[in-house]
Motif scaffolding. Sequence first.
Motif, short mmCIF file in Angstrom:
data_model
loop_
_atom_site.label_atom_id
_atom_site.label_comp_id
_atom_site.label_asym_id
_atom_site.label_seq_id
_atom_site.Cartn_x
_atom_site.Cartn_y
_atom_site.Cartn_z
N PHE A 112 -119.38 -11.16 18.87
CA PHE A 112 -120.79 -10.87 19.07
C PHE A 112 -121.61 -11.75 18.13
CE2 PHE A 112 -118.66 -7.15 20.60
CZ PHE A 112 -119.44 -6.68 21.63
N ILE A 113 -122.84 -12.04 18.56
CA ILE A 113 -123.78 -12.76 17.68
C ILE A 113 -125.09 -11.96 17.67
CG2 ILE A 113 -122.79 -15.06 17.98
CD1 ILE A 113 -124.99 -15.65 20.01
N LYS A 114 -125.82 -12.10 16.57
CA LYS A 114 -127.10 -11.39 16.45
C LYS A 114 -128.24 -12.38 16.50
CE LYS A 114 -128.01 -9.16 12.60
NZ LYS A 114 -128.17 -8.14 11.55
N LYS A 115 -129.20 -12.08 17.36
CA LYS A 115 -130.42 -12.88 17.49
C LYS A 115 -131.60 -11.92 17.47
CE LYS A 115 -128.25 -16.28 20.53
NZ LYS A 115 -128.24 -16.80 21.90
N SER A 116 -132.58 -12.20 16.63
CA SER A 116 -133.78 -11.36 16.54
C SER A 116 -133.42 -9.88 16.35
CB SER A 116 -134.66 -11.53 17.78
OG SER A 116 -135.02 -12.88 17.94
N GLU A 117 -132.49 -9.64 15.44
CA GLU A 117 -132.07 -8.27 15.08
C GLU A 117 -131.40 -7.51 16.22
OE1 GLU A 117 -132.12 -7.24 11.86
OE2 GLU A 117 -132.81 -9.30 11.55
N ARG A 118 -130.88 -8.22 17.22
CA ARG A 118 -130.20 -7.57 18.34
C ARG A 118 -128.86 -8.25 18.57
NH1 ARG A 118 -132.28 -6.67 24.49
NH2 ARG A 118 -130.68 -5.16 24.99
N TRP A 119 -127.82 -7.44 18.82
CA TRP A 119 -126.48 -7.97 19.03
C TRP A 119 -126.25 -8.34 20.49
CZ3 TRP A 119 -123.46 -9.47 15.25
CH2 TRP A 119 -123.68 -8.96 13.98
N LYS A 176 -110.76 -2.12 14.94
CA LYS A 176 -111.27 -2.66 13.69
C LYS A 176 -112.43 -3.60 13.97
CE LYS A 176 -107.82 -6.35 13.30
NZ LYS A 176 -106.75 -6.89 12.50
N THR A 177 -113.21 -3.81 12.92
CA THR A 177 -114.34 -4.73 13.01
C THR A 177 -114.26 -5.71 11.85
OG1 THR A 177 -115.75 -3.28 11.69
CG2 THR A 177 -115.84 -3.01 14.09
N LYS A 178 -114.85 -6.86 12.07
CA LYS A 178 -114.96 -7.88 11.02
C LYS A 178 -116.40 -8.36 11.04
CE LYS A 178 -112.89 -12.18 9.41
NZ LYS A 178 -111.90 -13.21 9.70
N LYS A 179 -117.05 -8.24 9.90
CA LYS A 179 -118.48 -8.53 9.79
C LYS A 179 -119.24 -7.61 10.73
CE LYS A 179 -118.06 -13.01 7.79
NZ LYS A 179 -118.90 -14.06 7.30
N GLY A 180 -120.41 -8.02 11.18
CA GLY A 180 -121.17 -7.20 12.12
C GLY A 180 -122.10 -6.19 11.47
N SER A 181 -122.33 -6.31 10.17
CA SER A 181 -123.26 -5.39 9.51
C SER A 181 -124.69 -5.91 9.68
CB SER A 181 -122.91 -5.25 8.03
OG SER A 181 -123.18 -6.45 7.34
N LYS A 182 -125.65 -5.19 9.11
CA LYS A 182 -127.06 -5.59 9.24
C LYS A 182 -127.33 -6.99 8.71
CE LYS A 182 -130.00 -1.63 9.54
NZ LYS A 182 -131.20 -1.04 9.01
N LYS A 183 -126.65 -7.38 7.64
CA LYS A 183 -126.91 -8.68 7.03
C LYS A 183 -126.18 -9.83 7.73
CE LYS A 183 -123.19 -8.17 3.73
NZ LYS A 183 -122.72 -8.29 2.40
N ASP A 184 -125.23 -9.52 8.61
CA ASP A 184 -124.45 -10.56 9.29
C ASP A 184 -125.12 -11.06 10.56
OD1 ASP A 184 -122.22 -10.50 7.48
OD2 ASP A 184 -121.58 -8.64 8.42
N SER A 185 -124.77 -12.27 10.95
CA SER A 185 -125.28 -12.82 12.22
C SER A 185 -124.15 -12.93 13.25
CB SER A 185 -125.90 -14.19 12.00
OG SER A 185 -124.93 -15.09 11.50
N LYS A 186 -122.93 -12.63 12.82
CA LYS A 186 -121.77 -12.66 13.72
C LYS A 186 -120.92 -11.43 13.46
CE LYS A 186 -121.39 -17.70 13.64
NZ LYS A 186 -120.54 -18.83 13.28
N GLY A 187 -120.15 -11.05 14.45
CA GLY A 187 -119.24 -9.93 14.29
C GLY A 187 -118.12 -10.00 15.29
N ILE A 188 -116.99 -9.40 14.92
CA ILE A 188 -115.82 -9.32 15.78
C ILE A 188 -115.40 -7.87 15.89
CG2 ILE A 188 -113.40 -9.99 16.08
CD1 ILE A 188 -114.06 -12.57 14.54
N VAL A 189 -115.10 -7.41 17.09
CA VAL A 189 -114.67 -6.04 17.32
C VAL A 189 -113.36 -6.07 18.10
CG1 VAL A 189 -115.22 -3.83 18.41
CG2 VAL A 189 -117.05 -5.21 17.43
N GLU A 190 -112.36 -5.40 17.55
CA GLU A 190 -111.12 -5.18 18.31
C GLU A 190 -111.18 -3.75 18.81
OE1 GLU A 190 -106.25 -5.13 17.93
OE2 GLU A 190 -107.43 -6.03 16.33
N PHE A 191 -110.93 -3.56 20.09
CA PHE A 191 -111.05 -2.23 20.67
C PHE A 191 -109.97 -1.98 21.71
CE2 PHE A 191 -113.53 -4.95 23.42
CZ PHE A 191 -113.23 -4.51 24.70
N LYS A 192 -109.80 -0.70 22.02
CA LYS A 192 -108.95 -0.27 23.12
C LYS A 192 -109.84 0.44 24.12
CE LYS A 192 -104.83 0.43 20.37
NZ LYS A 192 -103.76 1.37 19.99
N ALA A 193 -109.76 0.02 25.37
CA ALA A 193 -110.51 0.65 26.44
C ALA A 193 -109.50 1.32 27.37
CB ALA A 193 -111.33 -0.38 27.20
#
Length: 125
Positions: A79-86, A45-62
């Motif tokens: 994750f954080i976004k700076k200058s349109e890059r995560w 699952k993810t929380k935030k992390g879209s184009k308009k967000d500056s922060k995001g959380i990803v839960e994953f299984k590796a």
Amino acid sequence: MRSRFTAYANKNESYLLETWSGSKRPESIDFTKEEAVWTKLEIVKTKKGSKKDSKGIVEFKAYYNLEDEPYVMTEISRFIKKSERWFYLDGVVKSVSKVNQQFNQGKNAPCSCGSGKKFKRCCGK
């Protein structure tokens, strides 16, 4: 997240460091003791992390193999976004377990994949 998983699986230190937030970035990554063979990434699952967000959380299984045994690691990463890059900030490992490890095989038992869900709502579907 997917590009970082691929970079980690391929031991691409430069890409991992380049996409790691400067405030948390280590000076180097030592792959010399890495014995796992990383095989698959599953975004839970993810929380935030879209184009308009500056922060995001990803839960994953590796998923990975270690000494010919399959394992799965569940992690929550920020994750954080700076200058349109995560950029990866940090993460917390929730669980590590063998894949298909059987404890209680009842449908109401926790799923052996480590998702935290009941077996009947996860791999038992």
